[in-house]
Design an enzyme around this catalytic site. Structure first.
Site, PDB file in Angstrom:
ATOM      1  N   LYS A   1     -40.194 -49.680 -36.054  1.00  0.00           N
ATOM      2  CA  LYS A   1     -39.177 -50.354 -36.871  1.00  0.00           C
ATOM      3  C   LYS A   1     -39.809 -50.958 -38.129  1.00  0.00           C
ATOM      4  CE  LYS A   1     -36.297 -51.119 -32.855  1.00  0.00           C
ATOM      5  NZ  LYS A   1     -35.852 -52.029 -31.796  1.00  0.00           N
TER       6      LYS A   1
ATOM      7  N   ASP B   1     -28.485 -55.016 -34.540  1.00  0.00           N
ATOM      8  CA  ASP B   1     -28.537 -54.163 -33.347  1.00  0.00           C
ATOM      9  C   ASP B   1     -27.132 -53.849 -32.832  1.00  0.00           C
ATOM     10  OD1 ASP B   1     -31.078 -53.333 -32.597  1.00  0.00           O
ATOM     11  OD2 ASP B   1     -31.578 -55.259 -31.662  1.00  0.00           O
TER      12      ASP B   1
ATOM     13  N   GLN C   1     -36.246 -57.914 -29.677  1.00  0.00           N
ATOM     14  CA  GLN C   1     -36.673 -56.732 -28.931  1.00  0.00           C
ATOM     15  C   GLN C   1     -36.568 -57.003 -27.419  1.00  0.00           C
ATOM     16  OE1 GLN C   1     -37.603 -53.729 -30.421  1.00  0.00           O
ATOM     17  NE2 GLN C   1     -37.427 -52.971 -28.337  1.00  0.00           N
TER      18      GLN C   1
END
Ligand code: NAD
Length: 243
Positions: free
Chosen positions: A11, A78, A55
């Site tokens: 990422k 997300d 995460q």
């Protein structure tokens, strides 16, 4: 978490490629829920930050849902927040969409596959893959069946699928016996085998029956990161539009 380290590194790389400023906050395993909530609160207030992602998985003593839902909805790139999953369920499609299923839809359209009217089976009902995947296919007018670990006659159900999305988190579970002739098979799973190689939820013999099968690695994974970049760009654009 070793897999998380790889995902985070990818990422950061993607942010650098597209020219986004990115910051990584690494907390200890022993960090408290309060510490993480306080960090998210600071990032929510930080005008220079357009997107926040936590995460997963988090250590067991931390409530993941509580943490995810602490992110400001407009910074949830997300697409995991209850608010954003809710707007997907009501068909508004005006806030961040969970990146993995969003990437799957982008793949389908890139290959000219219109889900409208097609029998679609999604194996898996997680909040981050299975549920939003099913809602997106429904929004695209597919006839959707959600299968999960308690589903009976899974193979027969899958044999009816024009589009089959495998997101059960079970290595090579979906063999050719699951596949309808010429079906489109999307493999979301990612696993490391004992020999060190990566595999998905789908067995390679599925290729004998399917008309298309996404590879692992190199299929849904990179699409997930691409959609994360898109969600972040849209979050920044929406902020500028409102100010
Ligand atoms: P999860 O463990 O949260 O959910 C798995 C789902 O599969 C559950 O709903 C469960 O009911 C169902 N399931 C489990 N075993 C089953 C079985 N034998 N038959 C039918 N259903 C079964 O996992 P998740 O977070 O949704 O992720 C699923 C997979 O996708 C994992 O392999 C994960 O690593 C991978 N993943 C990949 C990406 C990517 O970018 N490629 C992103 C997210 C997740």
């Amino acid at each position: 978490n070793p897999a998380s380290k790889v995902y985070v590194a990818n990422k950061i790389k993607a942010c650098n490629t597209v020219g986004f400023h990115s910051m990584t906050h690494k907390l200890e395993d022993s960090s408290s829920e309060e510490e993480l909530l306080s960090l998210i609160d600071n990032l929510n207030k930080d005008e220079s930050i357009d997107g926040i992602l936590v995460q997963l998985p988090l250590p067991k003593h931390i409530n993941e849902l509580k943490i995810i839902n602490a992110i400001a909805p407009e910074k949830d790139v997300d697409g995991f927040l209850a608010h954003n999953l809710g707007t997907l369920a009501t068909g508004e499609l005006n806030s961040a969409i969970a990146c993995t299923p969003f990437g799957v839809m982008a793949l389908l359209y890139a290959y000219g596959i219109d889900p409208s009217g097609k029998n679609s089976v999604v194996i898996g009902r997680s909040n981050i893959v299975g549920k939003p995947m099913s809602l997106l296919l429904l929004s695209a007018d597919a006839t959707v069946t959600m299968a999960h670990s308690k589903t009976q006659n899974l193979i027969q159900i899958c044999q009816n699928a024009d589009i089959l999305v495998a997101a059960a988190g079970q290595p090579e579970m979906v063999t050719k016996d699951f596949i309808k002739k010429d079906a489109i098979v999307i493999d979301v799973g990612i696993h490391r085998k004992e020999n060190g190689k990566l595999c998905g939820d789908t067995h390679q013999n599925a290729k004998e029956i399917a008309s298309a099968l996404t590879p692992v690695p190199g299929g849904v994974g990179p699409m997930t990161i691409a959609m994360l970049m898109l969600n972040t760009a849209l979050a920044a654009w929406n902020k500028d539009r409102k100010s």
